[in-house]
Design a protein around this motif. Structure first.
Motif, PDB file in Angstrom:
ATOM      1  N   ALA A  88      -9.871  31.755  13.834  1.00 34.76           N
ATOM      2  CA  ALA A  88      -9.604  31.141  12.120  1.00 34.76           C
ATOM      3  C   ALA A  88     -10.262  29.865  12.432  1.00 34.76           C
ATOM      4  N   LEU A  89     -11.737  29.549  11.723  1.00 34.21           N
ATOM      5  CA  LEU A  89     -11.787  27.664  11.578  1.00 34.21           C
ATOM      6  C   LEU A  89     -11.782  27.718   9.813  1.00 34.21           C
ATOM      7  N   VAL A 124      -5.824  29.684  14.066  1.00 35.11           N
ATOM      8  CA  VAL A 124      -6.882  28.977  12.506  1.00 35.11           C
ATOM      9  C   VAL A 124      -6.369  27.589  12.255  1.00 35.11           C
ATOM     10  N   TYR A 125      -8.220  27.286  12.670  1.00 35.22           N
ATOM     11  CA  TYR A 125      -8.225  25.973  12.854  1.00 35.22           C
ATOM     12  C   TYR A 125      -8.924  25.112  11.203  1.00 35.22           C
ATOM     13  N   LEU A 126      -8.397  24.359  10.711  1.00 31.85           N
ATOM     14  CA  LEU A 126      -8.462  23.707   9.828  1.00 31.85           C
ATOM     15  C   LEU A 126      -9.869  22.562   9.919  1.00 31.85           C
ATOM     16  N   GLU A 127     -10.821  22.641  10.048  1.00 31.79           N
ATOM     17  CA  GLU A 127     -11.909  22.075   9.857  1.00 31.79           C
ATOM     18  C   GLU A 127     -11.598  20.232   8.591  1.00 31.79           C
ATOM     19  N   TYR A 156     -13.375  34.286  13.265  1.00 29.24           N
ATOM     20  CA  TYR A 156     -13.862  34.037  11.885  1.00 29.24           C
ATOM     21  C   TYR A 156     -14.066  32.401  11.558  1.00 29.24           C
ATOM     22  N   LEU A 157     -14.950  32.896  10.896  1.00 28.25           N
ATOM     23  CA  LEU A 157     -15.406  31.438  10.020  1.00 28.25           C
ATOM     24  C   LEU A 157     -15.576  31.369   8.288  1.00 28.25           C
TER      25      LEU A 157
END
Length: 290
Positions: free
Chosen positions: A78-79, A29-32, A3-4
């Motif tokens: 997710a990002l 879950v990644y946080l840019e 997921y973006l």
């Protein structure tokens, strides 16, 4: 599934219901955290989302995307991206990489500066190309952005300038020596942006920007409710203001196009420093009251 997910512009509550549901399903879950920033800290996001967040810096997103996509064909990953996912080329690239690996993908959109900029009163369909304005250094003072501003100006279109941010950046010396030592975060201010614009105009001498007669609008914390700041005037006026008037970062600057509409003048006048806004609109931009 990969997921973006766009987070919007302000705080933890700007995520959409669809986006939040996806976050809660994800194993990772990644946080840019380098193309833009929200107005709240990571811990506040984690408390609202109910999930721990892994901060993804420039190196991870651009050079180590395989780590983000690991096992995404089996589990949900997710990002999270400030604004809308397609606000930066980097995010398109990671989608391409995911699809090349046979990973199913889904994009969840949200508000971004590209549409919220309409809060200043200028109509979105009167904007031309958006332009990034980077910090000048002693050895690097690029002026290619000027050509995009000129193209927009010659068509009468407004130009949105996205002002530079430096998050987890290395100095030239540390980069050359391979030392993982990072500079403090920096965010370009409106006065710095205007000084760089005027410097390039004085160098190029093409008459695209005139400090006294080119109208501009500064915007900060767009979508942030009481934190949002909008100030309108000539480039010269904005450049002379105390930086505090522009609010906290992030900042954007709009160069107003010559096809300025009377409704745009009326709307943005509420943000004007003084009556110079309307006078220049009338005498230079030839906008007549309706």
């Amino acid at each position: 599934m990969f997921y973006l997910i766009g987070l919007g512009l302000c705080d933890e509550k700007d995520i959409t219901v669809r986006g939040l549901e996806a976050v809660k399903r994800c194993e990772r879950v990644y946080l840019e955290a380098y193309t833009s920033i929200l107005m709240v800290q990571k811990e506040q996001l984690e408390a609202f989302y109910g999930r721990p967040l892994i901060v993804a810096d420039r190196d991870m997103v651009e050079m180590e995307s395989d780590a983000i996509l690991e096992s995404a064909e089996k589990v949900d990953v997710a990002l999270l991206v400030v604004g809308d996912p397609f606000g930066a080329t980097t995010h398109s690239d990671i989608l391409i990489r995911a699809r090349s690996k046979g990973i199913a993908t889904e994009v969840v959109h949200n508000a971004s500066i590209m549409n919220a900029i309409g809060a200043c009163g200028l109509q979105l369909y009167n904007f031309g190309q958006a332009v990034s304005l980077v910090f000048f250094t002693e050895s690097w003072r690029p002026d290619s952005f000027y050509d995009r501003v000129a193209e927009n100006r010659n068509l009468g279109m407004h130009t949105l300038l996205l002002l530079d941010i430096k998050v987890k950046e290395q100095s030239e010396e540390n980069l050359a020596r391979g030392r993982k030592i990072y500079e403090p975060p920096r965010y370009m201010s409106i006065p710095v942006a205007i000084s760089q614009l005027i410097e390039v105009e004085e160098k190029r001498k093409e008459g695209i920007l005139s400090p006294e007669t080119t109208l501009a609008i500064s915007m900060s914390r767009v979508g942030g409710g009481p934190q949002q700041r909008i100030v309108a005037g000539t480039l010269s006026q904005l450049g002379k203001q105390d930086p505090g008037i522009f609010g906290q970062p992030l900042h954007s600057l709009i160069i107003v196009g010559t096809r300025l509409h009377p409704l745009e003048v009326d709307f943005a006048e509420s943000f004007a420093i003084d009556d110079t806004w309307r006078r220049v609109a009338r005498d230079v931009y030839k906008v007549l009251d309706e």
